[in-house]
Write a protein that holds these residues in place. Structure first.
Motif, PDB file in Angstrom:
ATOM      1  N   GLY A 172       8.347 -15.642  12.925  1.00 53.33           N
ATOM      2  CA  GLY A 172       8.484 -14.258  13.356  1.00 53.33           C
ATOM      3  C   GLY A 172       8.406 -13.270  12.219  1.00 53.33           C
ATOM      4  N   ASN A 173       8.768 -12.038  12.544  1.00 59.46           N
ATOM      5  CA  ASN A 173       8.752 -10.924  11.590  1.00 59.46           C
ATOM      6  C   ASN A 173      10.119 -10.255  11.561  1.00 59.46           C
ATOM      7  N   PHE A 174      10.602  -9.956  10.364  1.00 59.07           N
ATOM      8  CA  PHE A 174      11.654  -8.964  10.207  1.00 59.07           C
ATOM      9  C   PHE A 174      10.972  -7.643   9.888  1.00 59.07           C
ATOM     10  N   GLU A 175      11.112  -6.666  10.776  1.00 57.81           N
ATOM     11  CA  GLU A 175      10.629  -5.314  10.509  1.00 57.81           C
ATOM     12  C   GLU A 175      11.830  -4.541   9.973  1.00 57.81           C
ATOM     13  N   LEU A 176      12.003  -4.599   8.656  1.00 54.85           N
ATOM     14  CA  LEU A 176      13.260  -4.180   8.050  1.00 54.85           C
ATOM     15  C   LEU A 176      13.523  -2.689   8.191  1.00 54.85           C
ATOM     16  N   GLU A 177      12.463  -1.890   8.094  1.00 53.57           N
ATOM     17  CA  GLU A 177      12.680  -0.445   8.082  1.00 53.57           C
ATOM     18  C   GLU A 177      13.267   0.059   9.394  1.00 53.57           C
ATOM     19  N   ASN A 178      12.944  -0.616  10.518  1.00 54.84           N
ATOM     20  CA  ASN A 178      13.541  -0.178  11.785  1.00 54.84           C
ATOM     21  C   ASN A 178      14.543  -1.181  12.335  1.00 54.84           C
ATOM     22  N   GLY A 179      14.897  -2.172  11.511  1.00 50.98           N
ATOM     23  CA  GLY A 179      15.996  -3.060  11.846  1.00 50.98           C
ATOM     24  C   GLY A 179      15.749  -3.976  13.025  1.00 50.98           C
ATOM     25  N   ARG A 180      14.534  -4.549  13.125  1.00 52.43           N
ATOM     26  CA  ARG A 180      14.230  -5.395  14.277  1.00 52.43           C
ATOM     27  C   ARG A 180      13.639  -6.732  13.836  1.00 52.43           C
ATOM     28  N   PHE A 181      13.844  -7.741  14.697  1.00 58.12           N
ATOM     29  CA  PHE A 181      13.248  -9.060  14.501  1.00 58.12           C
ATOM     30  C   PHE A 181      12.358  -9.362  15.696  1.00 58.12           C
ATOM     31  N   ILE A 182      11.101  -9.740  15.419  1.00 57.50           N
ATOM     32  CA  ILE A 182      10.151 -10.086  16.479  1.00 57.50           C
ATOM     33  C   ILE A 182       9.837 -11.569  16.355  1.00 57.50           C
ATOM     34  N   SER A 183      10.243 -12.346  17.344  1.00 56.62           N
ATOM     35  CA  SER A 183      10.050 -13.793  17.304  1.00 56.62           C
ATOM     36  C   SER A 183       8.627 -14.165  17.700  1.00 56.62           C
ATOM     37  N   THR A 217       0.848  -1.194   0.000  1.00 61.98           N
ATOM     38  CA  THR A 217       0.000   0.000   0.000  1.00 61.98           C
ATOM     39  C   THR A 217       0.883   1.243   0.000  1.00 61.98           C
ATOM     40  N   VAL A 218       0.562   2.185  -0.858  1.00 60.35           N
ATOM     41  CA  VAL A 218       1.237   3.483  -0.862  1.00 60.35           C
ATOM     42  C   VAL A 218       0.160   4.555  -0.929  1.00 60.35           C
ATOM     43  N   ILE A 219       0.217   5.523  -0.011  1.00 58.37           N
ATOM     44  CA  ILE A 219      -0.764   6.606  -0.023  1.00 58.37           C
ATOM     45  C   ILE A 219      -0.065   7.947   0.150  1.00 58.37           C
ATOM     46  N   GLN A 220      -0.726   8.995  -0.314  1.00 62.28           N
ATOM     47  CA  GLN A 220      -0.182  10.352  -0.207  1.00 62.28           C
ATOM     48  C   GLN A 220      -1.086  11.274   0.603  1.00 62.28           C
ATOM     49  N   THR A 221      -1.971  10.693   1.414  1.00 60.20           N
ATOM     50  CA  THR A 221      -2.943  11.531   2.111  1.00 60.20           C
ATOM     51  C   THR A 221      -2.885  11.398   3.634  1.00 60.20           C
ATOM     52  N   ASN A 222      -1.956  10.597   4.165  1.00 62.58           N
ATOM     53  CA  ASN A 222      -1.822  10.449   5.609  1.00 62.58           C
ATOM     54  C   ASN A 222      -0.473   9.797   5.892  1.00 62.58           C
ATOM     55  N   TRP A 223       0.354  10.451   6.709  1.00 61.65           N
ATOM     56  CA  TRP A 223       1.716   9.959   6.906  1.00 61.65           C
ATOM     57  C   TRP A 223       1.870   9.079   8.145  1.00 61.65           C
ATOM     58  N   TYR A 224       0.800   8.830   8.917  1.00 57.23           N
ATOM     59  CA  TYR A 224       0.941   8.284  10.268  1.00 57.23           C
ATOM     60  C   TYR A 224       1.759   6.990  10.319  1.00 57.23           C
ATOM     61  N   TYR A 225       1.473   6.020   9.452  1.00 51.33           N
ATOM     62  CA  TYR A 225       2.173   4.738   9.533  1.00 51.33           C
ATOM     63  C   TYR A 225       3.524   4.753   8.828  1.00 51.33           C
ATOM     64  N   GLY A 226       3.821   5.820   8.111  1.00 52.34           N
ATOM     65  CA  GLY A 226       5.143   5.983   7.530  1.00 52.34           C
ATOM     66  C   GLY A 226       5.549   4.846   6.612  1.00 52.34           C
ATOM     67  N   LEU A 227       6.806   4.440   6.748  1.00 54.31           N
ATOM     68  CA  LEU A 227       7.380   3.369   5.937  1.00 54.31           C
ATOM     69  C   LEU A 227       7.453   2.097   6.767  1.00 54.31           C
ATOM     70  N   GLU A 228       6.881   1.019   6.253  1.00 56.01           N
ATOM     71  CA  GLU A 228       6.953  -0.283   6.917  1.00 56.01           C
ATOM     72  C   GLU A 228       7.239  -1.354   5.871  1.00 56.01           C
ATOM     73  N   GLU A 229       8.172  -2.254   6.196  1.00 59.03           N
ATOM     74  CA  GLU A 229       8.501  -3.370   5.310  1.00 59.03           C
ATOM     75  C   GLU A 229       8.695  -4.603   6.178  1.00 59.03           C
ATOM     76  N   ALA A 230       7.685  -5.462   6.210  1.00 58.18           N
ATOM     77  CA  ALA A 230       7.671  -6.601   7.127  1.00 58.18           C
ATOM     78  C   ALA A 230       7.769  -7.910   6.355  1.00 58.18           C
ATOM     79  N   ILE A 231       8.793  -8.695   6.681  1.00 55.54           N
ATOM     80  CA  ILE A 231       8.940 -10.054   6.167  1.00 55.54           C
ATOM     81  C   ILE A 231       8.349 -10.979   7.224  1.00 55.54           C
ATOM     82  N   MET A 232       7.336 -11.771   6.861  1.00 57.10           N
ATOM     83  CA  MET A 232       6.556 -12.495   7.863  1.00 57.10           C
ATOM     84  C   MET A 232       6.562 -13.999   7.596  1.00 57.10           C
ATOM     85  N   GLY A 233       6.601 -14.762   8.686  1.00 55.71           N
ATOM     86  CA  GLY A 233       6.526 -16.214   8.602  1.00 55.71           C
ATOM     87  C   GLY A 233       6.149 -16.782   9.959  1.00 55.71           C
ATOM     88  N   PRO A 234       5.948 -18.093  10.056  1.00 60.60           N
ATOM     89  CA  PRO A 234       5.518 -18.699  11.319  1.00 60.60           C
ATOM     90  C   PRO A 234       6.474 -18.458  12.484  1.00 60.60           C
TER      91      PRO A 234
END
Length: 376
Positions: free
Chosen positions: A259-270, A240-257
């Motif tokens: 955990g998640n790589f939240e790449l934009e902020n450099g974190r892994f959530i198990s 999703t890309v929008i130009q009418t609301n900045w609240y969620y900013g940039l997010e890039e999540a690699i997801m699997g059973p």
């Protein structure tokens, strides 16, 4: 050692190109070219470059080895092919082009020449992305089942108070005639990430977009877009890309059973250990009195909110070097080594193909399938 002569064409995002080359002791910026003559003069004065009279003049300069292109997306194909035919190495901003045959022609020209062609996908040089990719490739992450990305802003990109005859030349991003709009300028980065991490090309895409808010008398590109790409492994990219609301900013999540790589902020959530079986969870929730009463159905399970876990950092080394600078350093080194970085060409090409497919799916309101003839 003689310095490498550089010309920069287009000084919007191309200003970053210019500054990167100017900082590199191996380079001499010989020419800049832009429709905005005032900006061109200011940057030329600052960097010691000349102001080119035309693109053809740059092509004829034998002391120019690199042309760095940040012009209209629709100009890329002709400019790149002319540059390669003139014996120049090329760095080009994404998207490569707005038509797939044009993109393929650029790749074919590069292959025939052996010259270096690099597309601006700086995430391929971001150390936290590279570490996450290593963990995926080595099996630590497990299967990727879903990739979710969004890029949210609040602004229309349109420059104001410019001469009427310069409107489309300076505001080219908001016209389908010259660009892929949000798909080319922003979503193409995230398509590249999905292709890269999955090591696959999407089979098809569906999408929806509209011009809902930033309307003016001439703009025709969408101000919000939503596309879903299906990959051979069964994974999906939901973009999703929008130009009418900045609240969620940039997010890039690699997801699997696992955990998640939240790449934009450099974190892994198990997600291990796994949650307890449903009946145990139900008993625990009864004991904790987490139910609420709904008007039509009595007691019901409370909807689980989004996790607020911060997870672990992907890399402990901070601050990280700037990935945009690293991509230019790598480009210069590939020229010194006489060795094009073929994976970057491939990634840039298929990201552009994906952006074109997504744009077409929204314009035509139909599913767009990848054509085997587009393979390189």
């Amino acid at each position: 050692m003689k310095k490498i002569g550089v010309a920069v064409v287009g000084l919007g995002i191309g200003e970053r190109h210019l500054r990167a080359y100017h900082r590199d002791a191996r380079c001499q910026v010989r020419w800049v070219l832009d429709h905005d003559k005032v900006k061109a003069k200011n940057l030329a004065d600052e960097t010691g470059a000349g102001i080119a009279s035309s693109y053809e003049a740059i092509l004829k300069d034998e002391d120019v080895q690199i042309i760095s292109i940040a012009s209209f997306d629709d100009d890329h194909a002709s400019q790149i092919i002319q540059a390669i035919n003139a014996g120049k190495h090329v760095f080009v901003e994404k998207a490569m082009g707005i038509r797939i045959p044009d993109c393929k022609a650029m790749v074919d020209a590069q292959k025939k020449s052996g010259l270096c062609l690099q597309v601006g996908h700086q995430r391929m040089f971001d150390l936290k992305y590279l570490e996450a990719l290593r963990r995926v490739r080595e099996g630590e992450f497990g299967p990727i089942t879903h990739i979710r990305t969004n890029w949210n802003g609040n602004g229309d990109w349109a420059l104001k108070d410019i001469p009427v005859h310069m409107e489309k030349k300076l505001n080219w991003r908001i016209y389908n005639e010259f660009s892929l709009g949000l798909m080319g300028e922003l979503a193409s980065h995230q398509i590249q990430v999905a292709n890269w991490f999955l090591d696959e090309i999407p089979e098809y895409v569906v999408g929806s977009g509209s011009l809902s808010y930033w309307k003016n008398s001439t703009r025709d590109s969408f101000d919000h877009v939503h596309t879903i790409f299906k990959y051979p492994s069964g994974a999906h990219l939901d973009s999703t890309v929008i130009q009418t609301n900045w609240y969620y900013g940039l997010e890039e999540a690699i997801m699997g059973p696992k955990g998640n790589f939240e790449l934009e902020n450099g974190r892994f959530i198990s997600q291990t250990p796994p949650p307890p079986p449903g009946i145990k969870q139900l008993i625990a929730d009864v004991e904790k009195k987490v139910f609420q009463t709904l008007p039509i159905g009595g007691a019901s399970w409370v909807v689980e909110p989004k996790s607020n876990l911060l997870g672990d950092v992907i890399l402990n080394t901070y601050p990280l070097p700037d990935s945009t600078d690293l991509q230019f350093i790598a480009f210069m080194q590939s020229i010194r080594d006489h060795k094009p970085i073929t994976d970057i060409i491939r990634q840039g090409y298929y990201a552009s193909v994906g952006a074109i497919m997504g744009h077409e799916a929204m314009i035509k309101r139909e599913t767009v399938y990848f054509n085997k003839e587009w393979e390189i």
